[in-house]
Every structure is written in structure tokens, then in C-alpha cells.
Write an enzyme that holds these catalytic residues in place. Structure first.
Site, PDB file in Angstrom:
ATOM      1  N   ARG A 104      -1.434  -1.093 -10.818  1.00  0.00           N
ATOM      2  CA  ARG A 104      -2.575  -1.959 -10.546  1.00  0.00           C
ATOM      3  C   ARG A 104      -2.336  -2.754  -9.273  1.00  0.00           C
ATOM      4  NH1 ARG A 104      -5.382  -5.127 -15.354  1.00  0.00           N
ATOM      5  NH2 ARG A 104      -5.772  -2.941 -15.797  1.00  0.00           N
ATOM      6  N   ASP A 203       7.556   0.074 -23.139  1.00  0.00           N
ATOM      7  CA  ASP A 203       8.791  -0.673 -23.369  1.00  0.00           C
ATOM      8  C   ASP A 203       9.419  -0.310 -24.701  1.00  0.00           C
ATOM      9  OD1 ASP A 203       8.720  -1.947 -20.938  1.00  0.00           O
ATOM     10  OD2 ASP A 203       7.808  -3.778 -21.699  1.00  0.00           O
TER      11      ASP A 203
END
Length: 209
Positions: A104, A203
Site C-alpha cells: 500500500r 504473521d
């Protein structure tokens, strides 16, 4: 408007509940994601065309059916989408695998492609875009747009959990792309995480923070 398929099979829901648990470690998380992906692939591939062939059984010759013509391509969105590939490949080992990476832009907040490598004959394949979490829908929508710019139009999106906002975004931007999902959660929080969700899938998958 694209179709939304919510897979509420008991095995999928059971395994997804285990994935949501914050005490579930990376090893089990990876295994569960692979198992759910394989179960979801059963439904995602339901519409594959078949043709009649003749085989010799131990008893006699018989007419039966095999998959006809339609070749598959799996396109995981990096990183978390990688965890969905092996489960689907267990069922369709002949599928080709591409990869797409997005980040992003901190100024515009728009997704930017940093990597995209598709099978050489991608435009001839039914492509299945993989990403466990469909939050705002920005990344998934952008990934599909980047793939379409390369001449591919036969695309499906497979996710584990989606927020209503992300589902609506993809349906608005890509009404021709059907969405397959295991659960539609309540909403997004102020940080763009799905509630209740399962945290950051990447994660938890790779043991990073």
C-alpha cells in the site's frame, strides 16, 4: 453482481474455529489453513466440465468421466495466500501456480503491484486468486485488476474470512468474479482488521510480527 458462496460445512467451521483461537501456534495454523483450503477446493472446482471416456476395469470396459479441457491456475496474493496453495494442489496437482505481490502506497493508500508472475498460458486457464483475509477488499480487487490487464478473464476469488466491506468492494469492482469464502464476519475495526477475525494471517502463518 458476482455470486458469493459461503461454505458452512461442519469440518470447515470446526477447523476455522481452531484457527481463530489466539493460542493456536504457527505449525497448527499452517496445517489448518492447508486443510481448509483443500476442503474449499472441492466446492470451488464443482463446475469444472467433464467428458466421457472409456476405461478397462478389472471386470470389463466402462464409460466414465474425467475433467475436460479446463486448466487451472492458482494465484496466491503474497504472503498469506501461499498457505492456501498446497491444500488445493493436493486435489489438483496439475494446476500451475503464479504469484502476485502488493503493497500500500503510504501517500495515496492505493495498492501498488511489486511482483506479478503468471503461468505462461494464464489467459487460457481458470485462475483462482487466493488470500485468507478479505478485509477492505482493496488488495484483492487490485490483484484481480492486475491479472485482468494481462488478458485473463476467467477468475475466481477464494478467501477464508471476509468482512462485508471487502465483499461489497470486490463485487462492485469485479461483478464477473465469484467469491468463495468460509465465513462472513461482523465488520472492520478502526485499524482495518476483521472483527472477530483471526488476526494477521501472514504473521500467524509464518510466526512473524
Amino acid at each position: 453482481m458476482s455470486n458469493l458462496y459461503v461454505m458452512d460445512h461442519p469440518l470447515i467451521q470446526h477447523k476455522l474455529s481452531l484457527m481463530r483461537d489466539k493460542e493456536t501456534g504457527s505449525k497448527e495454523f499452517r496445517e489448518l489453513l492447508e486443510e481448509i483450503s483443500m476442503l474449499m477446493a472441492y466446492e470451488v472446482t464443482r463446475t469444472l466440465p467433464t467428458k466421457e471416456v472409456e476405461v478397462e476395469t478389472p471386470i470389463c470396459r466402462a464409460k466414465t468421466r474425467v475433467i475436460s479441457g479446463r486448466k487451472l491456475g492458482l494465484i496466491p496474493i503474497l504472503r498469506a495466500g501461499l498457505g492456501m496453495v498446497d491444500g488445493i494442489m493436493t486435489l489438483v496437482p496439475a494446476a500451475k501456480v503464479g504469484h502476485i505481490g502488493l503493497y500500500r502506497d503510504p501517500q495515496t493508500l492505493e495498492p501498488v503491484e511489486y511482483y506479478c508472475k503468471l503461468p505462461v498460458d494464464a489467459e487460457e486457464r481458470e485462475l483462482i486468486v487466493l488470500d485468507p483475509m478479505l478485509a477492505t477488499g482493496g488488495s484483492a480487487s487490485a490483484a484481480i485488476s492486475f491479472i485482468k490487464k494481462r488478458g485473463c478473464n476467467n477468475i475466481k476469488l477464494v478467501c477464508l474470512i471476509g468482512a462485508p466491506e471487502g465483499i461489497k468492494r470486490v463485487q462492485k469492482d469485479h461483478p464477473d468474479v465469484d467469491i468463495y469464502i468460509a465465513a462472513v464476519d461482523e465488520k472492520l475495526n478502526d485499524h482495518g482488521y476483521i472483527v472477530p477475525g483471526l488476526g494477521d494471517a501472514g504473521d500467524r502463518l509464518f510466526g512473524t510480527k
